[in-house]
Design a protein around this motif. Structure first.
Motif, short mmCIF file in Angstrom:
data_model
loop_
_atom_site.label_atom_id
_atom_site.label_comp_id
_atom_site.label_asym_id
_atom_site.label_seq_id
_atom_site.Cartn_x
_atom_site.Cartn_y
_atom_site.Cartn_z
N ALA A 122 0.83 -1.20 0.00
CA ALA A 122 0.00 0.00 0.00
C ALA A 122 0.87 1.26 0.00
N VAL A 123 1.95 1.24 0.78
CA VAL A 123 2.88 2.37 0.79
C VAL A 123 3.52 2.52 -0.59
N ASP A 124 3.97 1.40 -1.16
CA ASP A 124 4.63 1.44 -2.47
C ASP A 124 3.72 2.05 -3.53
N GLU A 125 2.47 1.61 -3.56
CA GLU A 125 1.53 2.10 -4.56
C GLU A 125 1.23 3.58 -4.36
N TYR A 126 1.10 4.00 -3.10
CA TYR A 126 0.84 5.41 -2.81
C TYR A 126 1.99 6.30 -3.30
N VAL A 127 3.21 5.90 -3.01
CA VAL A 127 4.36 6.73 -3.36
C VAL A 127 4.55 6.81 -4.87
N LYS A 128 4.26 5.71 -5.57
CA LYS A 128 4.41 5.72 -7.03
C LYS A 128 3.56 6.80 -7.68
N LYS A 129 2.44 7.13 -7.07
CA LYS A 129 1.51 8.09 -7.65
C LYS A 129 1.87 9.55 -7.34
N LEU A 130 2.86 9.75 -6.48
CA LEU A 130 3.14 11.11 -6.00
C LEU A 130 3.90 11.97 -7.01
N GLY A 131 4.71 11.34 -7.82
CA GLY A 131 5.50 12.12 -8.77
C GLY A 131 6.84 12.55 -8.21
N SER A 132 7.56 13.37 -8.98
CA SER A 132 8.95 13.68 -8.67
C SER A 132 9.14 14.91 -7.78
N TYR A 133 8.10 15.74 -7.61
CA TYR A 133 8.19 16.94 -6.76
C TYR A 133 9.42 17.79 -7.11
N ASP A 134 9.56 18.11 -8.38
CA ASP A 134 10.76 18.83 -8.85
C ASP A 134 10.92 20.21 -8.23
N THR A 135 9.82 20.83 -7.80
CA THR A 135 9.91 22.21 -7.31
C THR A 135 9.96 22.32 -5.79
N LEU A 136 9.91 21.16 -5.09
CA LEU A 136 9.87 21.19 -3.63
C LEU A 136 11.26 20.97 -3.04
N ASN A 137 11.48 21.52 -1.84
CA ASN A 137 12.74 21.25 -1.14
C ASN A 137 12.64 19.92 -0.38
N MET A 138 13.74 19.53 0.23
CA MET A 138 13.80 18.22 0.88
C MET A 138 12.73 18.05 1.96
N GLY A 139 12.59 19.05 2.83
CA GLY A 139 11.64 18.94 3.92
C GLY A 139 10.21 18.81 3.43
N SER A 140 9.88 19.56 2.40
CA SER A 140 8.52 19.51 1.85
C SER A 140 8.25 18.15 1.19
N ILE A 141 9.26 17.62 0.52
CA ILE A 141 9.11 16.30 -0.09
C ILE A 141 8.90 15.25 0.99
N SER A 142 9.70 15.32 2.04
CA SER A 142 9.59 14.35 3.13
C SER A 142 8.20 14.38 3.74
#
Length: 317
Positions: free
Chosen positions: A28-48
């Motif tokens: 379930a975690v794996d499938e959720y994260v796959k859908k999130l995308g690359s977050y190219d414009t976010l910093n590390m903390g925001s991605i986390s």
């Protein structure tokens, strides 16, 4: 081929007696994260935060971070060949979206710390080719992470997002993206046969006693995690044998019920030939043998269900 004498039913993943997280939860975690995308414009903390906010336990948060790092960072082939860690800071990894082991580990650590998960990086050694067997390496060539979920030593766990992201092709020129969860909270004995820390205090569980002993081992491949291969004969990576003599192999494994094929992939003059084995499985051991008739030095991989498990250098002379 003979069928397995005993079957092993695996209904859950047991984390050293500390937690019992089901495969379904991990998936379930794996499938959720796959859908999130690359977050190219976010910093590390925001991605986390974006990656972990839907999960309550630190274990599942760490899993989500592992998934995102493995799926969004590519291995830097050029830097890896030169063991160049100059762009391993988290800011550089997120900027260029590629890294070697130290960059993967640094990003994973920083994202864990941002999610209030205790995580440290470990520098050390890893063998990648048969030419490195029995070498005496002095320069650190890999970095991974350890995650702490509790106070006892049993609640420290290995994570290697670099190896979990994929691997270079046979020529070492192209990165092949291939997510593998075997490098998240890895089986410690298998991991220790594949990684050796520069600071021996970071050996978790049963491990080779010295760096020399580590470099004498065969190469441990990703398939070893799939079938829980923790013991092997021959015990050394370089094997000498006379022409016409049979070489006996004996692997200690847990996940034997799923095995349908065992083969050797033998390399000669850069050409690989597959030899399907007749094998027996008994009491958690996979047993087979092969006769080498021709003189030469041959990188030999043990394949289970077409997954590479171990690699030796067989010298026939």
């Amino acid at each position: 081929m003979k069928k397995c004498l005993t079957a092993i039913s695996i209904g859950f993943i047991s984390i050293a007696g500390f937690s019992q997280t089901t495969n379904k939860e991990y998936l379930a975690v794996d499938e959720y994260v796959k859908k999130l995308g690359s977050y190219d414009t976010l910093n590390m903390g925001s991605i986390s935060l974006a990656v972990t906010k839907n999960f309550a336990s630190k274990e599942l948060k760490a899993r989500a971070i592992y998934d995102w790092v493995c799926n969004n960072i590519a291995y830097d082939i050029k830097a890896g060949k030169n063991n160049d860690a100059s762009k391993s800071a988290t800011a550089d990894v997120l900027k260029y979206r590629k890294a070697i082991g130290s960059g993967y580990a640094n990003l994973f650590q920083d994202m864990c710390s941002s999610a209030n998960i205790r995580c440290l990086t470990v520098d050390g050694f890893a063998k990648r080719t048969t030419e490195e067997i029995e070498e005496k390496k002095s320069e650190i060539n890999h970095t991974w992470a350890v995650v702490q979920l509790g106070q006892s030593p049993e609640t420290w766990f290995y994570v290697d997002p670099c190896f979990g992201a994929g691997f270079p092709d046979k020529k070492g020129n192209t990165f092949i993206k291939s997510f593998d969860d075997g490098y998240f909270f890895s089986a410690k004995k298998i991991f220790n046969n594949q990684h050796y820390p520069d600071n021996e205090a970071w050996k978790l569980g049963d491990a080779p006693k010295t760096k020399k002993a580590f470099y004498e081992l065969p190469l441990i491949k990703t398939g070893a995690y799939n079938f829980s291969v923790s013991g092997f004969v021959p015990a050394t990576g370089i094997v000498k044998i006379k022409p016409g003599k049979s070489l006996a192999f004996n692997l200690t494994a847990a996940n034997t019920s799923a095995i349908i094929k065992v083969a050797l992939m033998i390399e000669n003059n850069k050409k690989q030939t597959e030899k399907v084995m007749n094998y027996n499985i008994a009491a958690g051991h996979i047993i087979f043998e092969y006769k080498f008739n021709d003189d030469g030095e041959f990188p030999v991989s043990i394949m289970i269900n077409d997954k590479e498990v171990l690699q030796y250098l067989v010298m026939v002379e």
